[in-house]
Write a protein that holds these residues in place. Structure first.
Motif, PDB file in Angstrom:
ATOM      1  N   THR A  16       0.893  -1.236  -0.133  1.00 41.11           N
ATOM      2  CA  THR A  16       0.253   0.013  -0.130  1.00 41.11           C
ATOM      3  C   THR A  16       0.864   1.188  -0.105  1.00 41.11           C
ATOM      4  O   THR A  16       0.722   2.217  -0.794  1.00 41.11           O
ATOM      5  CB  THR A  16      -0.850  -0.013   1.120  1.00 41.11           C
ATOM      6  OG1 THR A  16      -1.834  -1.174   1.199  1.00 41.11           O
ATOM      7  CG2 THR A  16      -1.747   1.404   1.374  1.00 41.11           C
ATOM      8  N   ASP A  19       2.336   1.835  -3.334  1.00 37.40           N
ATOM      9  CA  ASP A  19       1.309   2.391  -4.090  1.00 37.40           C
ATOM     10  C   ASP A  19       1.272   3.914  -4.035  1.00 37.40           C
ATOM     11  O   ASP A  19       1.306   4.680  -4.858  1.00 37.40           O
ATOM     12  CB  ASP A  19       0.045   1.730  -4.063  1.00 37.40           C
ATOM     13  CG  ASP A  19      -0.293   0.180  -4.533  1.00 37.40           C
ATOM     14  OD1 ASP A  19       0.819  -0.162  -5.186  1.00 37.40           O
ATOM     15  OD2 ASP A  19      -1.006  -0.501  -4.159  1.00 37.40           O
ATOM     16  N   ASP A  20       1.270   4.275  -2.875  1.00 37.17           N
ATOM     17  CA  ASP A  20       1.268   6.014  -2.352  1.00 37.17           C
ATOM     18  C   ASP A  20       2.423   6.614  -2.928  1.00 37.17           C
ATOM     19  O   ASP A  20       2.374   7.697  -3.526  1.00 37.17           O
ATOM     20  CB  ASP A  20       1.091   6.093  -1.242  1.00 37.17           C
ATOM     21  CG  ASP A  20      -0.268   5.441  -0.504  1.00 37.17           C
ATOM     22  OD1 ASP A  20      -1.284   5.308  -1.140  1.00 37.17           O
ATOM     23  OD2 ASP A  20      -0.146   5.033   0.910  1.00 37.17           O
ATOM     24  N   ARG A  22       4.556   5.546  -5.265  1.00 39.64           N
ATOM     25  CA  ARG A  22       4.717   5.750  -6.903  1.00 39.64           C
ATOM     26  C   ARG A  22       3.691   7.019  -7.437  1.00 39.64           C
ATOM     27  O   ARG A  22       3.731   7.417  -8.293  1.00 39.64           O
ATOM     28  CB  ARG A  22       4.207   4.300  -7.397  1.00 39.64           C
ATOM     29  CG  ARG A  22       4.333   4.098  -8.738  1.00 39.64           C
ATOM     30  CD  ARG A  22       5.907   4.494  -9.176  1.00 39.64           C
ATOM     31  NE  ARG A  22       6.142   3.804 -10.556  1.00 39.64           N
ATOM     32  CZ  ARG A  22       7.199   4.076 -11.263  1.00 39.64           C
ATOM     33  NH1 ARG A  22       8.346   4.618 -10.728  1.00 39.64           N
ATOM     34  NH2 ARG A  22       7.344   3.814 -12.792  1.00 39.64           N
ATOM     35  N   GLU A  23       2.563   7.015  -6.709  1.00 39.13           N
ATOM     36  CA  GLU A  23       1.574   7.905  -7.261  1.00 39.13           C
ATOM     37  C   GLU A  23       1.920   9.256  -6.722  1.00 39.13           C
ATOM     38  O   GLU A  23       1.490  10.461  -7.522  1.00 39.13           O
ATOM     39  CB  GLU A  23       0.260   7.585  -6.513  1.00 39.13           C
ATOM     40  CG  GLU A  23      -0.916   8.468  -7.095  1.00 39.13           C
ATOM     41  CD  GLU A  23      -2.142   8.380  -6.423  1.00 39.13           C
ATOM     42  OE1 GLU A  23      -3.371   8.954  -6.371  1.00 39.13           O
ATOM     43  OE2 GLU A  23      -2.464   7.237  -5.911  1.00 39.13           O
ATOM     44  N   LYS A  75       6.076  -3.378  -8.908  1.00 40.35           N
ATOM     45  CA  LYS A  75       4.829  -2.269  -8.937  1.00 40.35           C
ATOM     46  C   LYS A  75       5.180  -1.504 -10.452  1.00 40.35           C
ATOM     47  O   LYS A  75       4.312  -1.369 -11.285  1.00 40.35           O
ATOM     48  CB  LYS A  75       5.425  -1.343  -8.041  1.00 40.35           C
ATOM     49  CG  LYS A  75       4.409   0.020  -8.121  1.00 40.35           C
ATOM     50  CD  LYS A  75       2.852  -0.028  -8.161  1.00 40.35           C
ATOM     51  CE  LYS A  75       2.056   0.936  -8.272  1.00 40.35           C
ATOM     52  NZ  LYS A  75       0.705   0.747  -8.119  1.00 40.35           N
ATOM     53  N   SER A  78       3.614  -4.073 -13.035  1.00 41.96           N
ATOM     54  CA  SER A  78       2.326  -3.996 -12.905  1.00 41.96           C
ATOM     55  C   SER A  78       1.707  -2.805 -13.849  1.00 41.96           C
ATOM     56  O   SER A  78       0.658  -2.957 -14.345  1.00 41.96           O
ATOM     57  CB  SER A  78       1.888  -3.915 -11.683  1.00 41.96           C
ATOM     58  OG  SER A  78       2.072  -2.599 -10.755  1.00 41.96           O
ATOM     59  N   GLU A  79       2.427  -1.720 -13.617  1.00 42.26           N
ATOM     60  CA  GLU A  79       2.154  -0.375 -14.525  1.00 42.26           C
ATOM     61  C   GLU A  79       2.140  -0.714 -16.098  1.00 42.26           C
ATOM     62  O   GLU A  79       1.457  -0.173 -16.725  1.00 42.26           O
ATOM     63  CB  GLU A  79       2.894   0.753 -14.133  1.00 42.26           C
ATOM     64  CG  GLU A  79       2.566   1.052 -12.818  1.00 42.26           C
ATOM     65  CD  GLU A  79       3.867   2.055 -12.244  1.00 42.26           C
ATOM     66  OE1 GLU A  79       3.617   2.603 -11.007  1.00 42.26           O
ATOM     67  OE2 GLU A  79       4.817   2.282 -12.848  1.00 42.26           O
ATOM     68  N   ASP A  84       2.979  -8.592 -11.950  1.00 45.33           N
ATOM     69  CA  ASP A  84       2.633  -7.850 -10.642  1.00 45.33           C
ATOM     70  C   ASP A  84       3.543  -8.899  -9.575  1.00 45.33           C
ATOM     71  O   ASP A  84       3.918 -10.117  -9.652  1.00 45.33           O
ATOM     72  CB  ASP A  84       1.328  -7.627 -10.227  1.00 45.33           C
ATOM     73  CG  ASP A  84       0.468  -8.672 -10.038  1.00 45.33           C
ATOM     74  OD1 ASP A  84       0.963  -9.884  -9.957  1.00 45.33           O
ATOM     75  OD2 ASP A  84      -0.846  -8.507 -10.094  1.00 45.33           O
TER      76      ASP A  84
END
Length: 257
Positions: A16, A19-20, A22-23, A75, A78-79, A84
């Motif tokens: 999680t 994800d944060d 990377r964004e 990650k 997966s993009e 993944d």
């Protein structure tokens, strides 16, 4: 120790956070597999240092750094919709099951050597054209030599006992000295490589990891030399101005520490 449920929860937390980052993080958004590669290698060496130092707290921290990199690569994969983290984990699970028929099948083994031989033979059945395909080209030469010898041993290409290997070491040393006497630099280098290769082989027969052994010696030398430097400074002397006899006094002191 944490329960399996707590372990899975911690791993989910890391996913999680990844994800944060990377964004939302400019640095993390910018990274590619290529840009991370040298950092991953550095982190792996730092883990190796912690293991050699037997610093388990540092091992725990460095394992976290390496784990972060693994999650980061997954990650990115997966993009691009190539893979993944589940694909990565399932892939290694399938490989482990396939390579351990003595656990997940009906193959019988007597010892560790049988396991290693089965491992290499199974890889050939999976489509590998050579047992040496799995040796990374970019490995440091010392580590590469060790892996090469491990792999060919797995298919039976090996000496029978340590005495034979030591005889080979002595033979290679004599050949090296011959080229030293002939003052042929190219042949000296070639024969010196043979000496190192045979020494690594001998270490393998004695269950000594040559990389670990050399790094321990490096660390020992650094510690003793830095003691020598500190003693020279205490005596307000420069090493370059000291005789070897003077330096030996402090060096011998360092050996007793």
């Amino acid at each position: 120790m944490n329960s399996r449920e707590e372990q899975l929860k911690a791993f989910d937390r890391l996913l999680t956070i990844m994800d944060d980052l990377r964004e939302k993080c400019p640095w993390d958004r910018k990274q590619t597999m290529e840009s991370l590669r040298h950092l991953t290698i550095e982190e792996t060496y730092e883990l190796g240092d912690a293991i050699l130092d037997n610093d388990l707290e540092e091992v725990r921290k460095e394992l976290g750094d390496v784990l972060l990199h693994l999650v980061f690569y997954a990650k990115i994969g997966s993009e691009t919709k190539d893979f993944d983290i589940a694909d990565v984990a399932n892939g290694i699970c399938e490989k482990l099951i396939s390579r351990h028929p003595h656990i997940y099948g009906d193959v019988k083994v007597e010892n560790e050597d049988d396991v290693k031989k089965n491992w290499e033979n199974l890889k050939l059945k999976e489509g590998k054209k050579s047992v040496l395909e799995g040796v990374p080209r970019s490995l440091p030469a010392l580590v590469k030599a060790t892996r090469i010898q491990d792999k060919v041993s797995g298919v039976g290409f090996d000496w029978e006992n340590p005495a034979q290997v030591f005889a080979k070491v002595q033979e290679e040393l004599e050949e090296f000295q011959d080229e030293v006497n002939n003052v042929d630099k190219d042949k000296m280098e070639a024969e010196f490589g043979d000496v190192l290769f045979s020494m690594i082989n001998y270490a393998r027969f004695l269950n000594i990891n040559p990389e670990n052994a050399l790094e321990r010696t490096n660390k020992k030398f650094i510690k003793r030399f830095q003691y020598l430097e500190s003693k020279a400074e205490e005596n307000k002397k420069q090493l370059k101005d000291m005789t070897l006899a003077e330096m030996d006094v402090f060096w011998n002191e360092a050996k007793k520490l």
